[in-house]
Enzyme design. Structure first.
Site, PDB file in Angstrom:
ATOM      1  N   PRO A  79       0.827  -1.214   0.000  1.00  0.00           N
ATOM      2  CA  PRO A  79       0.000   0.000   0.000  1.00  0.00           C
ATOM      3  C   PRO A  79       0.854   1.254   0.000  1.00  0.00           C
ATOM      4  CG  PRO A  79       0.078  -0.949   2.196  1.00  0.00           C
ATOM      5  CD  PRO A  79       0.749  -1.930   1.290  1.00  0.00           C
TER       6      PRO A  79
ATOM      7  N   ALA B  57       0.028   5.504  -0.123  1.00  0.00           N
ATOM      8  CA  ALA B  57      -0.981   6.569  -0.187  1.00  0.00           C
ATOM      9  C   ALA B  57      -0.815   7.407  -1.444  1.00  0.00           C
ATOM     10  CB  ALA B  57      -0.870   7.462   1.050  1.00  0.00           C
TER      11      ALA B  57
ATOM     12  N   CYS C  97       3.278   3.028   9.171  1.00  0.00           N
ATOM     13  CA  CYS C  97       3.392   4.323   8.509  1.00  0.00           C
ATOM     14  C   CYS C  97       4.202   5.287   9.369  1.00  0.00           C
ATOM     15  CB  CYS C  97       2.011   4.914   8.233  1.00  0.00           C
ATOM     16  SG  CYS C  97       2.091   6.544   7.418  1.00  0.00           S
TER      17      CYS C  97
ATOM     18  N   ASN D 278       9.370  -6.560   3.189  1.00  0.00           N
ATOM     19  CA  ASN D 278       9.087  -5.328   2.445  1.00  0.00           C
ATOM     20  C   ASN D 278      10.202  -4.321   2.667  1.00  0.00           C
ATOM     21  OD1 ASN D 278       7.098  -2.463   3.018  1.00  0.00           O
ATOM     22  ND2 ASN D 278       7.464  -3.295   0.995  1.00  0.00           N
TER      23      ASN D 278
ATOM     24  N   GLY E 131       6.819  -2.194  -3.118  1.00  0.00           N
ATOM     25  CA  GLY E 131       6.233  -0.872  -3.016  1.00  0.00           C
ATOM     26  C   GLY E 131       6.688   0.051  -4.125  1.00  0.00           C
TER      27      GLY E 131
END
Length: 326
Positions: free
Chosen positions: A11, A13, A104, A212, A235
């Site tokens: 994910p 943003a 985050c 990740n 990512g």
């Protein structure tokens, strides 16, 4: 013989909306994760937030990512997302699971006690995970938790934190191998994944561990597998190179894309973004997206400058077509 590596689109943003997730699925991602969705906004019925949960036709399985620190609100938001019981719900297929963002590093998220801030409050994090896990169990879908190595170099707690989240109900852990203090620099350190893998092996429950951070090539992904990960999440590298999913899914037959193929896919993505968000917003959002595709190409700097002043889709596409010709 090189084997297939299970991979997902991580994910991000402002980027991992339906158009990019659909491309990732087409190129071999096993599943995709949505942009962060606010549990508070979901509970308040915010329609703009609901758009982030849209699941379109032809996507790979979609996991919806929530953030928040209030267990009751996180549980209610998870219930709304899994049931589709919220204004503006648009699912071509039901959600494949819920992911909780505890990684985050952005200031406005952590100052509210959300994201990687939860790694400093493990009791709250456990309560959040337990509440969401109970809802996921009722809907028969898995719960995953995304974490970082820790808050800073003096507080690396990913191993014990991950184990606590699993005991609270998570069945999958994604570890971004940087601290919150590091944000996105310097390079990620997969050895943090190795410490998490060791901690999870001591549990009775079988857990999927996803690596990740700086996965740009097949070799990068294999480093994470060597550290005990069973999957990888890609990512930023996927923003201009979704072909990486093709390489991970079929490394034996992978052929790198040509400049023309890269250009064609960039144009296709921009067109999809405009269809999704409308021309003014879509063109504006596509400026940074197109830049990832053309990075390093001949004339890229000049083309980026021209794209920043484009106002219509046709103008934008015409400019992209010139890449490599200057």
């Amino acid at each position: 013989m090189k084997k297939k590596i299970t991979s997902s689109l991580a994910p991000m943003a402002g980027y991992t909306d339906f158009p990019l997730r659909k491309i990732a699925a087409d190129f071999g991602a096993d599943y995709v994760v949505s942009e962060m969705i606010s549990s508070v906004a979901m509970c308040m019925g915010d329609r703009k937030t609901a758009v982030l949960a849209k699941i379109g036709e032809g996507e790979a399985p979609v996991i919806l990512q929530l953030f928040g620190h209030d267990p009751a609100m996180m549980a209610e938001a998870a219930r709304k997302l899994l049931s589709g019981d919220y204004p503006g719900c648009s699912y071509a297929a039901p959600p494949a699971g819920i992911d909780i963002n505890m990684g985050c590093p952005v200031k406005k998220i952590v100052t509210s006690g959300d994201g990687s801030s939860l790694m400093r409050t493990p009791d709250t994090a456990c309560a959040v995970t337990s509440a969401a896990a109970e809802v996921c169990a009722k809907f028969g879908v898995p719960l995953s938790v995304k974490i970082r190595a820790g808050w800073d170099s003096g507080h690396i707690n990913c191993a014990e934190f991950a184990a606590a989240m699993v005991r609270a109900g998570a069945s999958k852990i994604t570890i971004h191998c940087r601290t919150r203090e590091q944000m996105y620099m310097p390079s990620a350190d997969p050895s943090h994944a190795a410490s998490v893998a060791e901690a999870l092996r001591g549990l009775e429950k079988s857990v999927i561990l996803v690596g990740n951070g700086d996965i740009e090539t097949l070799n990068d992904a294999e480093r994470y597998l060597a550290c005990g990960c069973t999957e990888v999440a890609v990512g930023r590298a996927a923003l201009g190179n979704p072909w990486i999913f093709r390489e991970l899914s079929d490394p034996e037959h992978f052929v790198p894309p040509t400049v023309d193929e890269i250009k064609a896919l960039a144009i296709s993505l921009v067109e999809a973004v405009v269809r999704e968000h409308g021309e003014p917003v879509g063109v504006r959002e596509s400026r940074s997206r197109a830049a990832y595709f053309i990075k390093g190409m001949r004339g890229a700097a000049r083309v980026r400058e021209r794209l920043n002043h484009a106002e219509t889709l046709s103008e934008f596409v015409n400019i992209l077509e010139t890449i490599g010709e200057e």
